[in-house]
Design a protein around this motif. Sequence first.
Motif, PDB file in Angstrom:
ATOM      1  N   ALA A  29       0.780  -1.030   0.070  1.00  0.00           N
ATOM      2  CA  ALA A  29      -0.072  -0.142   0.108  1.00  0.00           C
ATOM      3  C   ALA A  29       0.752   1.048   0.004  1.00  0.00           C
ATOM      4  N   LEU A  30       2.083   1.256   0.798  1.00  0.00           N
ATOM      5  CA  LEU A  30       2.823   2.499   0.906  1.00  0.00           C
ATOM      6  C   LEU A  30       3.539   2.474  -0.581  1.00  0.00           C
ATOM      7  N   TYR A  31       3.763   1.512  -1.205  1.00  0.00           N
ATOM      8  CA  TYR A  31       4.407   1.573  -2.530  1.00  0.00           C
ATOM      9  C   TYR A  31       3.521   2.118  -3.606  1.00  0.00           C
ATOM     10  N   THR A  32       2.286   1.662  -3.426  1.00  0.00           N
ATOM     11  CA  THR A  32       1.213   2.034  -4.508  1.00  0.00           C
ATOM     12  C   THR A  32       0.892   3.603  -4.358  1.00  0.00           C
ATOM     13  N   ILE A  33       1.242   4.131  -3.185  1.00  0.00           N
ATOM     14  CA  ILE A  33       0.958   5.647  -2.889  1.00  0.00           C
ATOM     15  C   ILE A  33       1.904   6.216  -3.711  1.00  0.00           C
ATOM     16  N   ILE A  34       3.381   5.890  -3.371  1.00  0.00           N
ATOM     17  CA  ILE A  34       4.464   6.689  -4.066  1.00  0.00           C
ATOM     18  C   ILE A  34       4.724   6.263  -5.264  1.00  0.00           C
ATOM     19  N   ASP A  36       2.243   6.227  -7.655  1.00  0.00           N
ATOM     20  CA  ASP A  36       0.876   7.019  -8.188  1.00  0.00           C
ATOM     21  C   ASP A  36       1.379   8.457  -8.577  1.00  0.00           C
ATOM     22  N   THR A  39       0.252  11.386  -6.750  1.00  0.00           N
ATOM     23  CA  THR A  39       0.332  11.666  -5.479  1.00  0.00           C
ATOM     24  C   THR A  39       1.144  12.896  -5.200  1.00  0.00           C
ATOM     25  N   ASP A  43       2.593  14.053   0.467  1.00  0.00           N
ATOM     26  CA  ASP A  43       2.339  12.463   0.652  1.00  0.00           C
ATOM     27  C   ASP A  43       3.663  11.697   0.196  1.00  0.00           C
ATOM     28  N   PHE A  44       4.121  12.433  -0.715  1.00  0.00           N
ATOM     29  CA  PHE A  44       5.399  11.524  -1.513  1.00  0.00           C
ATOM     30  C   PHE A  44       6.505  11.654  -0.364  1.00  0.00           C
ATOM     31  N   TYR A  47       5.236   9.249   2.935  1.00  0.00           N
ATOM     32  CA  TYR A  47       5.181   7.805   2.750  1.00  0.00           C
ATOM     33  C   TYR A  47       6.435   7.216   2.405  1.00  0.00           C
ATOM     34  N   SER A  48       7.279   8.028   1.530  1.00  0.00           N
ATOM     35  CA  SER A  48       8.660   7.423   1.129  1.00  0.00           C
ATOM     36  C   SER A  48       9.678   7.429   2.630  1.00  0.00           C
TER      37      SER A  48
END
Length: 222
Positions: A29-34, A36, A39, A43-44, A47-48
């Motif tokens: 889920a964390l990798y999906t966010i960064i 995208d 994003t 947020d990048f 979460y990164s």
Amino acid sequence: MTTAPTSQSTPAALPPSVFTLPQTAQLEALYTIIRDKTTSRGDFLFYSDRIIRLLVEEGLNHLPVVPKNVQTPTGSTYEGVGFEGKICGVSILRAGEAMEAGLREVCRSVRIGKILIQRDEETAQPKLFYCKFPEDIAQRYVLLLDPMLATGGSAIKAVEILKEQGVPEERIIFINLIAAPEGLRRFCSKFPALRVITGWIDKGLNEKAFIIPGLGDFGERR
């Protein structure tokens, strides 16, 4: 309910010196966010940085320890362990610099060195442009920081420079967020005693040597 990630690439011939984070649904889920492209920068960053802290913690698990006894407030003796030697971080500029904060959050007052490696326009090979290290780096364990491992050229050059400074290969731990199988095999075949901690192994490189699916230019998105 989805309980495990499905996009992780696990090549059968992955070198034994490569270690990945536990492949949980939360991590994907964390990798999906960064990954995208929509994003936001905030947020990048957030979460990164979460992933970077996980990677640093895993890297510390690979450092040797020695027995250490301490007295607790109850008057009892606790037989624990302590790290065997001093550590330092070395970031490969400029994207690796973004990982320094995560290292400092986990290791207080850690010393950090820097390496700037760029492509030589005449030879098309990685070339050292700048480096600065702690004076006693040869006596330290080194956490080498670079978020993306594509062809492995810059990382290989960085390790060569560290070895020239007297750092033994087995004292270097390379930490990165995303790696291509091609780069991993090339890097590990050259430095078999060095350990690699990566968060995710992607499918591979495209014709332009970009990691696919990747996340774009890590430094630009920070």
